[in-house]
Design a protein around this motif. Sequence first.
Motif, PDB file in Angstrom:
ATOM      1  N   THR A  13      36.036  35.290  37.445  1.00 28.69           N
ATOM      2  CA  THR A  13      37.123  34.912  38.341  1.00 28.69           C
ATOM      3  C   THR A  13      36.600  34.804  39.768  1.00 28.69           C
ATOM      4  OG1 THR A  13      38.730  36.055  36.933  1.00 28.69           O
ATOM      5  CG2 THR A  13      39.410  35.574  39.179  1.00 28.69           C
ATOM      6  N   SER A  16      40.020  32.010  45.454  1.00 29.42           N
ATOM      7  CA  SER A  16      40.224  30.686  46.027  1.00 29.42           C
ATOM      8  C   SER A  16      41.428  30.740  46.953  1.00 29.42           C
ATOM      9  CB  SER A  16      40.444  29.642  44.916  1.00 29.42           C
ATOM     10  OG  SER A  16      40.675  28.356  45.471  1.00 29.42           O
ATOM     11  N   LEU A  21      41.003  32.376  40.825  1.00 28.15           N
ATOM     12  CA  LEU A  21      40.785  31.247  39.926  1.00 28.15           C
ATOM     13  C   LEU A  21      39.879  31.717  38.784  1.00 28.15           C
ATOM     14  CD1 LEU A  21      41.015  28.182  39.301  1.00 28.15           C
ATOM     15  CD2 LEU A  21      38.971  27.857  40.713  1.00 28.15           C
ATOM     16  N   THR A  22      40.404  31.702  37.568  1.00 32.39           N
ATOM     17  CA  THR A  22      39.626  32.123  36.406  1.00 32.39           C
ATOM     18  C   THR A  22      38.879  30.923  35.837  1.00 32.39           C
ATOM     19  OG1 THR A  22      41.188  33.889  35.877  1.00 32.39           O
ATOM     20  CG2 THR A  22      39.737  33.152  34.109  1.00 32.39           C
ATOM     21  N   VAL A  23      37.549  30.956  35.951  1.00 31.84           N
ATOM     22  CA  VAL A  23      36.712  29.842  35.489  1.00 31.84           C
ATOM     23  C   VAL A  23      36.312  30.033  34.032  1.00 31.84           C
ATOM     24  CG1 VAL A  23      34.565  28.572  35.913  1.00 31.84           C
ATOM     25  CG2 VAL A  23      35.879  29.486  37.831  1.00 31.84           C
ATOM     26  N   GLY A  44      34.687  21.044  35.234  1.00 36.67           N
ATOM     27  CA  GLY A  44      35.566  22.138  35.593  1.00 36.67           C
ATOM     28  C   GLY A  44      35.911  23.066  34.451  1.00 36.67           C
ATOM     29  N   SER A  45      35.294  22.845  33.284  1.00 36.92           N
ATOM     30  CA  SER A  45      35.613  23.684  32.123  1.00 36.92           C
ATOM     31  C   SER A  45      34.845  24.999  32.120  1.00 36.92           C
ATOM     32  CB  SER A  45      35.340  22.923  30.824  1.00 36.92           C
ATOM     33  OG  SER A  45      33.975  22.527  30.733  1.00 36.92           O
ATOM     34  N   GLY A  46      33.847  25.135  33.013  1.00 33.15           N
ATOM     35  CA  GLY A  46      33.115  26.394  33.122  1.00 33.15           C
ATOM     36  C   GLY A  46      31.718  26.372  32.539  1.00 33.15           C
ATOM     37  N   THR A  49      28.900  27.573  35.018  1.00 34.84           N
ATOM     38  CA  THR A  49      29.159  28.988  35.292  1.00 34.84           C
ATOM     39  C   THR A  49      28.729  29.848  34.115  1.00 34.84           C
ATOM     40  OG1 THR A  49      31.030  28.453  36.738  1.00 34.84           O
ATOM     41  CG2 THR A  49      30.944  30.685  35.829  1.00 34.84           C
ATOM     42  N   GLN A 217      39.048  24.523  29.924  1.00 34.90           N
ATOM     43  CA  GLN A 217      39.771  25.469  30.778  1.00 34.90           C
ATOM     44  C   GLN A 217      39.243  26.890  30.613  1.00 34.90           C
ATOM     45  OE1 GLN A 217      43.897  24.722  29.772  1.00 34.90           O
ATOM     46  NE2 GLN A 217      44.035  23.028  31.226  1.00 34.90           N
ATOM     47  N   GLY A 218      37.909  27.003  30.536  1.00 29.48           N
ATOM     48  CA  GLY A 218      37.267  28.309  30.548  1.00 29.48           C
ATOM     49  C   GLY A 218      37.232  29.050  29.233  1.00 29.48           C
TER      50      GLY A 218
END
Length: 229
Positions: A13, A16, A21-23, A44-46, A49, A217-218
């Motif tokens: 997380t 932001s 914002l949970t990635v 942006g899906s993670g 990361t 979405q992570g």
Amino acid sequence: MSTVLRVSNLTKTFRSGSRDLTVLDDVSFEVEDGSTCAIVGPSGSGKTTLLGLCAGLDAPTSGTVELCGTDLTPLDEDERAAVRNQYVGFVFQTFRLLPTLTALENVMVPAELQGRSGARDRAATLLDRVGLGDRLDHYPAQLSGGERQRVAMARAFINEPRILFADEPTGNLDVETAETIEDLLFSLNETAGTTLVLVTHNLELAERTGRVLRLRQGRVELDEMRTAA
């Protein structure tokens, strides 16, 4: 077959503005020694990361990463760096070569950090393997994008890593050059018996691996075992 990477309930997380914002959200999976795995998903899906957390480049908000038998969770940045230097190789989209060093010297850096003997000869052999035997004394600015990525791959393999992380390794290359780099990556990996975990938008590249993890979405939306091409 032993497990080289174990990810358990991983969450990341970021702050932001006034909200969190949970990635990555409760991601778990294992990667077996000598296997190949692609991480795919929309922007942006993670993906990146997740790769960074797996490699110990960052620490999770919660959950654990066990890399080559070492739990990275309680380690500080220097301790994680020591684990990476011992077990991990990297290939990045942006090459990350040192501009003031020649191709040969760039490849030698990880081996010299480990104090390995014979670094120069091994670096020269790897550069020859990727088709740059006549470019040893060239600086990054004197090389094309494809040639710089070849140098980066030779550097990634010089310490005979147990696991190689590749982040969009063909993302900055034209189609023809990208195909050549893909072939070299899988050839080097197969010869070395290294575990390969790569992030890519290129579904054709992903299909060459033995497993595809799709993030959305992570979270892990799909975990597909397949027969690599």
